[in-house]
Every structure is written in structure tokens, then in C-alpha cells.
Design an enzyme around this catalytic site. Structure first.
Site, PDB file in Angstrom:
ATOM      1  CD  GLN A  98      -2.712   1.469   2.341  1.00  0.00           C
ATOM      2  OE1 GLN A  98      -2.142   1.805   3.376  1.00  0.00           O
ATOM      3  NE2 GLN A  98      -4.028   1.336   2.265  1.00  0.00           N
ATOM      4  CE1 TYR A 177      -3.195   9.443   7.181  1.00  0.00           C
ATOM      5  CE2 TYR A 177      -4.591   7.619   6.472  1.00  0.00           C
ATOM      6  CZ  TYR A 177      -3.867   8.268   7.462  1.00  0.00           C
ATOM      7  OH  TYR A 177      -3.815   7.746   8.734  1.00  0.00           O
ATOM      8  NE  ARG A 224      -8.273   0.178   2.837  1.00  0.00           N
ATOM      9  CZ  ARG A 224      -8.576   0.207   4.136  1.00  0.00           C
ATOM     10  NH1 ARG A 224      -8.339   1.285   4.850  1.00  0.00           N
ATOM     11  NH2 ARG A 224      -9.103  -0.844   4.720  1.00  0.00           N
ATOM     12  NE  ARG A 316      -9.078  -0.951  15.269  1.00  0.00           N
ATOM     13  CZ  ARG A 316      -9.324  -0.036  16.187  1.00  0.00           C
ATOM     14  NH1 ARG A 316      -9.913  -0.383  17.325  1.00  0.00           N
ATOM     15  NH2 ARG A 316      -8.995   1.223  15.986  1.00  0.00           N
TER      16      ARG A 316
END
Length: 362
Positions: A98, A177, A224, A316
Site C-alpha cells: 500500500q 490522507y 483503496r 483489526r
């Protein structure tokens, strides 16, 4: 009915199952951003996923503001990643890198540089730094020369990812971001070709994706996005229109897959009560669609059955369950992660979570 354990092909990447390990920032690569033997073991343990998406990996010093996160702009970083990708492949897995530019969510105490963004804005809340949390600083508005340079950084990082043995790359265009800062009208206040209309605000995303494609090919390029409401101070007045247009544009580029983070009202990060955008994107996007956010086995199976998603990514749950794929296959209970060790150094809370088989043997 599509099963989580059916194989699938995304562009040029063949997955043994439809379980994807989502990108997870863990901060174990030291101040020079070079993955260590502990990083190698961490990813090797999780190679049962059909595809691993690496933690966010900086394309440049300017863009990497998270302490001890990895990079892909130096030869030393490339060499550090090689044992990681080799270990994943030896364990039968696939892994893409990524590629991350944090934009205004960088702090100068980490990089030594003023943060940059689509416009001169300041993010809310506080940044993680080597000296604890500090208020974000005002970003400098990116110039046309900056854009050309950053596109070069994306291309170089892609080339380095392939040198390091990754099976492909993912553009991090989500979660507030840099790419997201260009996409959303709450943070993009520009009046040039990169601001204003949705078409113009998509331009940075298009050019960054094309930079990845130029080096890896469309069949090894993934993107993404987080088509949701407010996230890290980043919002848009017409998110459905924006992200459907983004999905259509990425479909035209022919990328291998699109990962969409669509949290619900009870999400562990950036909760949202907005209707999901993925069903509206599906008719325009012929590549693989990977859905993410707070899934477990039953909910993942249900989403696959609806026909929108081709795979589900888990974040997670992969922290405390290195054998997550096996646990989902056999409907075994999942261990809970220790949030106090999410970003600490060393193996504790990183590579020391046992598999279900190890728990039984103990």
C-alpha cells in the site's frame, strides 16, 4: 453461492481465497522505515489470507509522517522488504504494497518538512510523533511542480515495490490522507484544474493511479477509497456523486481491484450512518470489489452473497488472529487485540498472538 474460500482472480493476481488482510499501521520498521525480521515474521504468520495488503508504506520522506512506519523510496527499504515478500510467498500467500502519502496529516517533527495538501488547511485533532501527540500544523498548498514530483514519487515507489517482490501495489486514496484531501470539497479549495468540479477533484486520483499503472500494469494495481462521511477532518458535500464517479473512472482505467471502506454507525473507526456507495459503483466497475469495515465470518458471507463484493478485507481481527482464515473456515472464536500494543516497538502484541491450534496445544 460465492464462498469466502473460493479462489478468485483480480487482474493478474490469483487469490487462493476471498479473505483479504486489510492494511494496518503498526510502526515496527524503525526511524529509517526499513522492515525488520519481526516484520517478516508478522506477515509470514498471516499468509493464509488470499491477499495481504501491506501497512501504509511511504512513497517519500515528505509523505510519511507516522513514526517507525516503513517506506519504499530508498534501496535500504527495498532490501528490507525482500525477506518479507519472500516469506509470504514461501507460505503460499500473495502481498501488495500500500503506497501512502499522508498529506496534511504529517507533522514536521517527524519529517523535518512542512506538510502539504490540496489546499492550505489544518487537520483537526493531533498527530502521532516521536515525542507524543502534537497538534497538526497548517499545510502548504501543493503547486503544479509539486504534483509532478509527487507523481514521480508514486511511480518510483511502485517500481521499488516490484523490485522488493510485491505482487502488486495499492494506492491509498482513503481515510483523509493526501488523495482523499484532493477528492473532497471540504479540504480541496483549489480553483485550478485540480479543484472545483468533481471531474477536476478526481484528477489527482486519476494521475496517481496512472503513475502506478505505468510501472506495475493495471492488472497489478489496486486502489483503496473510503466513501463515507467525515474522516480525520476530511468531508464532502456530495459523497455519493463523488465516489460513484471515482469508481467509474477507476473502472475505465481497468485496475485489478477496488477496496472500499464502508463503515456503519457502530464502526471502530470513523463511524457513518450513510448508505453504502458500493452497490452504485458495481455496475461501472468490472474489476474485483473488496469491502472492508468491521466484518466477521457471518457478515462477510452475507455480503458476498449479495453479489456486490468479490472479497472481504479484515483489519483489526488480523492483529490478534494470525490464523484468521482458518478460524473463519472452522467457525472458531476470535481473539481480541490489545490496543495498548498497536503501535509499540518489538514483538509484544505483534508476533506473539497464538493460533487456535497453539492455544489448544497449550
Amino acid at each position: 453461492m460465492t464462498n469466502l474460500f473460493d479462489p478468485v482472480v483480480f487482474g493478474d493476481i490469483q487469490l487462493a481465497n476471498r479473505i483479504v488482510m486489510a492494511p494496518l499501521t503498526r510502526g515496527r520498521s524503525g526511524p529509517k522505515g526499513i522492515p525488520t525480521e519481526t516484520v517478516k515474521e508478522y506477515y509470514r504468520q498471516r499468509a493464509g489470507a488470499g491477499l495481504i495488503i501491506s501497512e501504509g508504506t511511504g512513497i517519500s520522506c515528505e509523505g510519511l509522517g507516522w513514526p517507525n512506519a516503513p517506506g519504499l523510496w530508498t534501496d535500504e527499504q527495498v532490501e528490507g522488504w525482500k525477506p518479507v515478500t519472500e516469506a509470504v510467498h514461501e507460505a503460499g500467500g500473495k502481498i501488495v504494497a500500500q503506497l501512502w502519502h499522508m498529506g496534511r496529516l504529517v507533522h514536521s517533527s517527524v519529517t523535518g518538512l512542512q506538510p502539504v495538501s490540496a489546499s492550505a488547511t489544518t487537520a483537526p485533532h493531533k498527530a502521532h510523533t516521536y515525542d507524543g501527540k502534537k497538534p497538526y500544523e497548517e499545510a502548504r498548498a501543493i503547486t503544479s511542480d509539486d504534483i509532478a514530483r509527487i507523481m514521480g514519487d508514486y511511480a518510483t515507489a511502485t517500481r521499488n515495490a516490484l523490485r522488493a517482490g510485491f505482487d502488486g501495489v495499492q494506492l491509498h486514496g482513503a481515510n483523509g490522507y493526501l488523495v482523499d484531501q484532493f477528492l473532497r470539497d471540504g479540504t480541496n479549495l483549489r480553483d485550478d484544474d485540480y479543484g472545483g468540479s468533481i471531474e477536476n477533484r478526481l484528477r489527482f486520483l486519476r494521475e496517481a493511479t496512472e503513475a502506478l499503472i505505468s510501472e506495475a500494469g493495471a492488472g497489478r494495481t489496486v486502489v483503496r477509497l473510503s466513501p463515507l462521511g467525515l474522516v480525520q477532518g476530511c468531508d464532502d458535500s456530495e459523497p455519493h456523486q463523488l465516489f460513484v464517479a471515482a469508481g467509474k473512472m477507476l473502472g475505465e482505467l481497468g485496475i485489478a481491484a477496488l477496496e472500499l471502506r464502508e463503515p456503519g454507525p457502530q464502526s471502530t473507526f470513523a463511524a457513518s450512518d450513510a448508505d453504502p456507495v458500493s452497490p452504485e459503483i458495481r455496475p461501472f466497475f468490472t474489476g474485483g470489489i473488496i469491502l472492508n469495515s468491521d466484518y466477521d465470518g457471518p457478515s462477510a458471507r452475507a455480503r458476498l452473497a449479495e453479489g456486490v463484493a468479490d472479497a472481504i478485507s479484515f483489519g483489526r481481527p488480523y492483529i490478534a488472529n494470525p490464523d484468521l482464515a482458518d478460524r473463519l473456515r472452522h467457525d472458531l472464536p476470535l481473539a481480541a487485540p490489545d490496543s495498548t500494543t498497536f503501535y509499540t516497538a518489538g514483538p509484544e502484541g505483534y508476533t506473539d498472538y497464538p493460533t487456535a491450534k497453539e492455544q489448544v496445544a497449550a
